[in-house]
Design an enzyme around this catalytic site. Sequence first.
Site, PDB file in Angstrom:
ATOM      1  N   HIS A  61       0.810  -1.210   0.000  1.00 28.51           N
ATOM      2  CA  HIS A  61       0.000   0.000   0.000  1.00 28.51           C
ATOM      3  C   HIS A  61       0.848   1.267   0.000  1.00 28.51           C
ATOM      4  O   HIS A  61       1.215   1.768   1.055  1.00 28.51           O
ATOM      5  CB  HIS A  61      -0.892  -0.059   1.249  1.00 28.51           C
ATOM      6  CG  HIS A  61      -1.925   1.022   1.327  1.00 28.51           C
ATOM      7  ND1 HIS A  61      -3.091   0.863   2.052  1.00 28.51           N
ATOM      8  CD2 HIS A  61      -1.988   2.267   0.813  1.00 28.51           C
ATOM      9  CE1 HIS A  61      -3.812   1.966   1.959  1.00 28.51           C
ATOM     10  NE2 HIS A  61      -3.165   2.827   1.228  1.00 28.51           N
ATOM     11  N   HIS A  63       1.464   5.247  -2.065  1.00 28.50           N
ATOM     12  CA  HIS A  63       0.967   6.249  -2.995  1.00 28.50           C
ATOM     13  C   HIS A  63       2.158   6.886  -3.680  1.00 28.50           C
ATOM     14  O   HIS A  63       2.960   7.543  -3.024  1.00 28.50           O
ATOM     15  CB  HIS A  63       0.156   7.317  -2.244  1.00 28.50           C
ATOM     16  CG  HIS A  63      -1.089   6.779  -1.632  1.00 28.50           C
ATOM     17  ND1 HIS A  63      -2.293   6.785  -2.286  1.00 28.50           N
ATOM     18  CD2 HIS A  63      -1.317   6.186  -0.432  1.00 28.50           C
ATOM     19  CE1 HIS A  63      -3.211   6.220  -1.505  1.00 28.50           C
ATOM     20  NE2 HIS A  63      -2.651   5.852  -0.377  1.00 28.50           N
ATOM     21  N   LEU A  64       2.276   6.661  -4.982  1.00 27.88           N
ATOM     22  CA  LEU A  64       3.409   7.227  -5.709  1.00 27.88           C
ATOM     23  C   LEU A  64       3.087   8.568  -6.357  1.00 27.88           C
ATOM     24  O   LEU A  64       3.968   9.208  -6.913  1.00 27.88           O
ATOM     25  CB  LEU A  64       3.916   6.225  -6.757  1.00 27.88           C
ATOM     26  CG  LEU A  64       4.486   4.912  -6.177  1.00 27.88           C
ATOM     27  CD1 LEU A  64       4.978   3.992  -7.281  1.00 27.88           C
ATOM     28  CD2 LEU A  64       5.622   5.201  -5.191  1.00 27.88           C
ATOM     29  N   ARG A  65       1.834   8.965  -6.302  1.00 30.18           N
ATOM     30  CA  ARG A  65       1.398  10.320  -6.678  1.00 30.18           C
ATOM     31  C   ARG A  65       1.557  10.691  -8.148  1.00 30.18           C
ATOM     32  O   ARG A  65       1.235  11.826  -8.527  1.00 30.18           O
ATOM     33  CB  ARG A  65       2.141  11.374  -5.849  1.00 30.18           C
ATOM     34  CG  ARG A  65       2.009  11.240  -4.348  1.00 30.18           C
ATOM     35  CD  ARG A  65       0.593  11.350  -3.889  1.00 30.18           C
ATOM     36  NE  ARG A  65       0.496  11.499  -2.451  1.00 30.18           N
ATOM     37  CZ  ARG A  65      -0.555  11.152  -1.737  1.00 30.18           C
ATOM     38  NH1 ARG A  65      -1.604  10.603  -2.311  1.00 30.18           N
ATOM     39  NH2 ARG A  65      -0.559  11.348  -0.425  1.00 30.18           N
ATOM     40  N   ASN A  95      -5.490   6.188  -6.733  1.00 25.48           N
ATOM     41  CA  ASN A  95      -6.068   7.522  -6.609  1.00 25.48           C
ATOM     42  C   ASN A  95      -5.099   8.628  -7.011  1.00 25.48           C
ATOM     43  O   ASN A  95      -4.814   9.547  -6.257  1.00 25.48           O
ATOM     44  CB  ASN A  95      -6.630   7.766  -5.194  1.00 25.48           C
ATOM     45  CG  ASN A  95      -5.602   7.561  -4.103  1.00 25.48           C
ATOM     46  OD1 ASN A  95      -4.678   6.760  -4.229  1.00 25.48           O
ATOM     47  ND2 ASN A  95      -5.749   8.293  -3.015  1.00 25.48           N
ATOM     48  N   HIS A 182     -11.109   0.291   1.077  1.00 27.14           N
ATOM     49  CA  HIS A 182     -10.969   1.462   1.952  1.00 27.14           C
ATOM     50  C   HIS A 182     -12.256   1.537   2.765  1.00 27.14           C
ATOM     51  O   HIS A 182     -13.299   1.918   2.262  1.00 27.14           O
ATOM     52  CB  HIS A 182     -10.779   2.716   1.083  1.00 27.14           C
ATOM     53  CG  HIS A 182     -10.723   3.994   1.869  1.00 27.14           C
ATOM     54  ND1 HIS A 182     -10.123   5.132   1.394  1.00 27.14           N
ATOM     55  CD2 HIS A 182     -11.204   4.334   3.089  1.00 27.14           C
ATOM     56  CE1 HIS A 182     -10.237   6.110   2.279  1.00 27.14           C
ATOM     57  NE2 HIS A 182     -10.894   5.645   3.317  1.00 27.14           N
ATOM     58  N   ASP A 308       1.225   2.552   3.820  1.00 26.93           N
ATOM     59  CA  ASP A 308       0.292   3.617   3.440  1.00 26.93           C
ATOM     60  C   ASP A 308       1.063   4.916   3.208  1.00 26.93           C
ATOM     61  O   ASP A 308       0.681   6.007   3.663  1.00 26.93           O
ATOM     62  CB  ASP A 308      -0.805   3.834   4.490  1.00 26.93           C
ATOM     63  CG  ASP A 308      -1.884   4.797   3.986  1.00 26.93           C
ATOM     64  OD1 ASP A 308      -2.631   5.329   4.825  1.00 26.93           O
ATOM     65  OD2 ASP A 308      -1.951   5.046   2.771  1.00 26.93           O
ATOM     66  N   HIS A 312       3.156  14.309   1.133  1.00 26.90           N
ATOM     67  CA  HIS A 312       2.553  15.616   0.860  1.00 26.90           C
ATOM     68  C   HIS A 312       3.645  16.666   0.934  1.00 26.90           C
ATOM     69  O   HIS A 312       4.527  16.595   1.780  1.00 26.90           O
ATOM     70  CB  HIS A 312       1.480  15.963   1.897  1.00 26.90           C
ATOM     71  CG  HIS A 312       0.288  15.062   1.851  1.00 26.90           C
ATOM     72  ND1 HIS A 312      -0.592  15.057   0.796  1.00 26.90           N
ATOM     73  CD2 HIS A 312      -0.153  14.126   2.718  1.00 26.90           C
ATOM     74  CE1 HIS A 312      -1.526  14.143   1.016  1.00 26.90           C
ATOM     75  NE2 HIS A 312      -1.293  13.566   2.175  1.00 26.90           N
TER      76      HIS A 312
END
Lengths: 443, 314
Positions: A61, A63-65, A95, A182, A308, A312
């Site tokens: 899990h 997030h590579l953005r 996402n 989720h 996770d 940011h």
Amino acid sequence: MTILLKNGRILDPSTGRDETGSVVIKDDQIAAVGENAACENPDEVYDCTGYWICPGLVDPHVHLREPGEEHKETIVSGTQAAAAGGFTNVCCMPNTKPALDNPALIDFLLDRAASPEAGGVFVAPVGALTKGMGGQHLTDLAALKRAGIVAASDEGFPIQNARVMKQAMEFCFQLDLPIMAHCEDQSLAEGGCMNEGGVSALLGLRGIPRTAEEIAVMRSCLLSLNTGCRVHIMRVSTWGSVEIIRLMKSLGAPITCEISPMHFSFTEEAVGEFDTRFKVSPPLRTQADIDLLLQALSDGTIDCIASDHSPHAAHEVDVPFASAPFGASTLEAVVGAALTHLTHTGVLTPLQTIDKLSSTPAEILHLDAGTLAVGETPVAQATVIDPNFEWTFDRRKMSSKSRNTPFDGCAFRGKALLTFCGGEIYRDADFPEEERYKSAEMV
Amino acid sequence: MTRSLLAIRHMSIDDIGTLLDLAADFKRKVATGEPLPQLTGKSLGLMFFEDSTRTRVSFEQAASHLGLRTANFAASSSSMNKGETLKDTILTLRYEGLNGLVIRHRESGSPILAAKFFGGPVINAGDGAHEHPTQALGDAMTILERKGRLSGLKVAIVGDVEHSRVARSNYWLLSKAGAEVRFVGPRTLLPESTSHLRAMAYNDLLSGLDGVDVVMALRLQKERMTGGLLSSTQEYAKLYQVGKEAMRYAKSDVLVMHPGPLNRGIELDDFAADGDASAITTQVQNGVFARMAALYWAFRADEGAKVKVAEAAS
């Protein structure tokens, strides 16, 4: 090219192996493992005395953005962070902007991950369950599967309509794709920014009740039981969720679940004076929850650990708490947190720890990873960990593009020092090269 | 040397005592026409990101008494509407040379963020549901005037406590001073947990008022409630209005307070609002003195615990 990882404690949960020995990697493949593993004229020798030699770690899990939010992270920087954290395999969430809801984007992702500047780790894409993450219309899941997704998810935009989710599960069952769910009821959670409890009352912040997660967990479990679709529940944070999962597993629901290091390391008290580094979804809970989550890790109710990883940019988190985005950049702290809070405290044995970080996530997602057995993986994947190395997490030394981490300044005991995927893809600055590394040229 | 006033929660009873002494002294001086200490040459930004007339005017009055130059910023014309972050706005004000900042913001914790970047004294004029320190100081001053003490008093805070910064600041100040604080209201409008805000919670008005010395009624904040926390204002008034009948359950000399603006006929009836028990107008007056004390205390931190109040205008 032959690489010898010499004389370490081999921990391979896929075969139950826990013994002192060596691992030989020849031409990017695992050639030999065990007490008697040896080779002639290795090109590189790493002395692993006192270290663990594990299958490459697998993070289900992250997030590579990319595409869309490259100011936070890119596939290149994110995979570099993964390698630095000891991971050879990460599953990246859909996402992005646009969402990973069509095969062309999957191709793009895989392409970028394979580029020479990237971290050298495998990226397993997770596809969007619904078009544009809108929660209404299913994506062409078969086409996405052909393009290479290993699972489908509603991450970041939890599907609120039970009928839509049931139908999604029916399709995924047919395609043998697990759903990474989720679990969040938005009618309860919306507007909230931390756990609903004593601290939210103190700070005058709107809380997210635990039932927001538990109701959705129950729904996912029931639908999984009903449809037979494999469902992996992401980020459990409450004792209630764990009880529900335990019950539903006993009834035969094909469910698995994960926990992030945030949720076993910190309680809601860590928010302190509106510290946005501790704003995560689901929110940090109470010590009573942690106690039961740890028990659930021990008894196997919680199957694996997931970072996770949610980077940011700095300007996005230096804002009032309620406006700040949820999530922390965690890939590089997972091993430290797991060893410190789980292994050294006796919650998990070393073999169990590595199981939750490697073999089990690989198994859940049907990845060719999580094992040191000869001939089982397309490419050799191994992580060398010094379980006793004491260090303090320093956000200034992170490889991730974003430094929003609650682990800054945390004292850890245990660090991933070497990561191999094919050949060596990461060597930590704290790996004592002088004493422990020899290459054929040097001799 | 300067300091910020961000939350009663953070403050010692000594500091609170100093502020209350200062406020009382300023009140006396203003009444008798004695000279007030002047913060000459200092400028104060009044940043109100939420609508407010009473608090802003109260601060302007306070600043004026102390010789402070003020600069007003209204939310509607703020550069933040052009997308500037709060942090950058604060830094801009800092580099434009403002010496102090009063900030009211919709989000809890904003003044703490502002204090991180401003580099000078920051006064919290109300942040989300978190705190409204100068309101609590003014209210404590009013209670002291009418009751002679804070310690040992029973105080009931009635209404939408969950969303109320006035409730929180008052809870902290009164508890630190040794008063017993109760929260009275419907379950949906009281905090879910009282582990950190340790007040007794009552859903029944009459039990909640039993034997209390002071009742603080909170404004029913219609704009802060979203969806279903209450069925109607009429139902609320039937259950929680502090009025003539309900006041019988409190002590006979009970003090009735309200931070304003008042929704007449909802939180209080005319008897409660206008009768002898009411301290509402005094609250408004004392608000100015409490804010003078806050400004002086913030700008003159180098003067130690007991501030020299007898300082002629320079």
